[in-house]
Scaffold this motif. Structure first.
Motif, PDB file in Angstrom:
ATOM      1  N   GLN A 147       0.945  -1.137   0.253  1.00  0.00           N
ATOM      2  CA  GLN A 147       0.053   0.061   0.032  1.00  0.00           C
ATOM      3  C   GLN A 147       0.898   1.231  -0.040  1.00  0.00           C
ATOM      4  N   ARG A 148       2.082   1.117  -0.560  1.00  0.00           N
ATOM      5  CA  ARG A 148       2.988   2.178  -0.238  1.00  0.00           C
ATOM      6  C   ARG A 148       2.660   3.514  -0.598  1.00  0.00           C
ATOM      7  N   ASP A 149       2.043   3.604  -1.617  1.00  0.00           N
ATOM      8  CA  ASP A 149       1.614   5.110  -2.023  1.00  0.00           C
ATOM      9  C   ASP A 149       0.495   5.432  -1.176  1.00  0.00           C
ATOM     10  N   ARG A 150      -0.002   5.003  -0.248  1.00  0.00           N
ATOM     11  CA  ARG A 150      -1.167   5.349   0.534  1.00  0.00           C
ATOM     12  C   ARG A 150      -0.904   5.396   2.090  1.00  0.00           C
ATOM     13  N   HIS A 151       0.216   4.722   2.372  1.00  0.00           N
ATOM     14  CA  HIS A 151       0.349   4.752   3.804  1.00  0.00           C
ATOM     15  C   HIS A 151       1.481   5.748   4.424  1.00  0.00           C
ATOM     16  N   ASP A 152       1.419   5.888   5.469  1.00  0.00           N
ATOM     17  CA  ASP A 152       2.297   7.004   6.254  1.00  0.00           C
ATOM     18  C   ASP A 152       3.440   6.233   6.632  1.00  0.00           C
ATOM     19  N   HIS A 153       4.562   6.319   6.040  1.00  0.00           N
ATOM     20  CA  HIS A 153       5.587   5.580   6.184  1.00  0.00           C
ATOM     21  C   HIS A 153       6.436   6.005   7.651  1.00  0.00           C
ATOM     22  N   GLN A 154       6.346   7.049   7.842  1.00  0.00           N
ATOM     23  CA  GLN A 154       7.004   7.638   9.022  1.00  0.00           C
ATOM     24  C   GLN A 154       6.350   7.049  10.184  1.00  0.00           C
ATOM     25  N   GLU A 155       5.189   6.721  10.119  1.00  0.00           N
ATOM     26  CA  GLU A 155       4.424   5.699  11.100  1.00  0.00           C
ATOM     27  C   GLU A 155       4.964   4.469  11.054  1.00  0.00           C
TER      28      GLU A 155
END
Ligand SMILES: [Zn+2]
Ligand SMILES: [Zn+2]
Ligand SMILES: [Zn+2]
Ligand SMILES: [Zn+2]
Lengths: 165, 165
Positions: free
Chosen positions: A11-19
DNA sequence: TGTATTTTGTTATGTTATAACATACTATGT
DNA sequence: ACATAGTATGTTATAACATAACAAAATACA
């Protein structure tokens, strides 16, 4: 909670990766406190760098970044930190790439299985009991006692498979 | 035909290994004739060296032997021969060991699964449709399309498991 | 035989990982 | 606070694994 069970990394384009990064560091911190082992500044930083994305990262790529922050950094610096993280199940090594990824569900002694997209380099870890079970069971039928499973599936993730048709 | 389905490599004290080597070379020869590709002297020799035993062998170990026979041997010599053998399914690479084993049932485009004994270093290739099926199927449930499966199970072979109790 | 293709030779370099020993840091008991 | 044992990091060197680039030789085949 997503409705379809697509692994979060895909879901990489949609998720908050800092989280992803901060929860991985927090989980590592808690695990280290529980086990009375030390998540030193160096180890924490290497863990963050491994979590730079959901693509596997090489030890020398970690080293390149680390050198900008700590002039004493050398190969052993990175490999020792990675060894600690591996032993404690905080990162996994992708054998077919000589590279490392963060573990999203850290706990001792688990192998997991890895889905590696050859188009976008994203890796998703799954922990599929059915897979682990079939492997152990079918090896046992041949009298082989399994200690460690390396399962790496290379192919196309949902988004890249769609794009490729 | 053995009664118990123990893979031949794990019968190592009982089997005629020269027969393994010569049948592997013969199978390779036939496969190359069929495909109109060339099993050159160099490639045949590297295949034999890979088949030196049922333990994985490193490229530089092959090189060490080859140097005694062919003064021009260099890393590229060995890696090129191995690439040819890999492409044609005559040997497999064990990713977790950076080493190579001969394929006992060569045919194009197959991954196989490997049982690696950590005590005696013997590797057995199995080609278990149930395993391959469960992996592809469970990946597909997540929308992942698998091209290539790397499955390496490390543990104890029947003999070493007995010895260890 | 001439020519294209494949294979091998040759030299150099890139990439990944560990060994060995010195120094610094941390925890613990006094 | 101090000694000390254990752990972690610094530092230098080297081992182990793999590829790039171009030249020469062998082979296929028209
Ligand atoms: Zn993320
Ligand atoms: Zn994991
Ligand atoms: Zn044999
Ligand atoms: Zn095979």
């Amino acid at each position: 909670m997503a409705h379809r069970p697509i692994p979060e990394p895909f879901q990489r384009d949609r998720h908050d990766h800092q989280e992803c990064v901060s929860s991985a560091v927090e989980a590592a911190h808690e695990l280290c406190v529980r086990r009375r082992i030390r998540l030193t500044e160096l180890r924490r930083r290497v863990l963050e760098l491994v979590w730079g994305g959901h693509a596997p990262i090489g030890a020398y790529d970690i080293l390149d970044t680390l050198r900008g922050e700590r002039r004493s950094a050398a190969p052993a610096t990175v490999y020792r930190a990675l060894d600690f993280l591996l032993e404690n199940g905080l990162v996994h090594r992708i054998e077919s790439l000589n590279a490392f990824v963060g573990c999203g569900a850290p706990r001792q002694a688990h192998s997991g299985q890895f889905l590696i997209c050859r188009a976008c380099d994203t890796v998703a870890e799954i922990d599929d009991g059915e897979i682990a079970g079939v492997l152990s069971r079918n090896a046992a039928k041949l009298g082989f006692r399994v200690d460690r499973q390396t399962v790496e599936l290379t192919g196309l993730c949902p988004a890249c498979a769609d794009a490729a048709g």
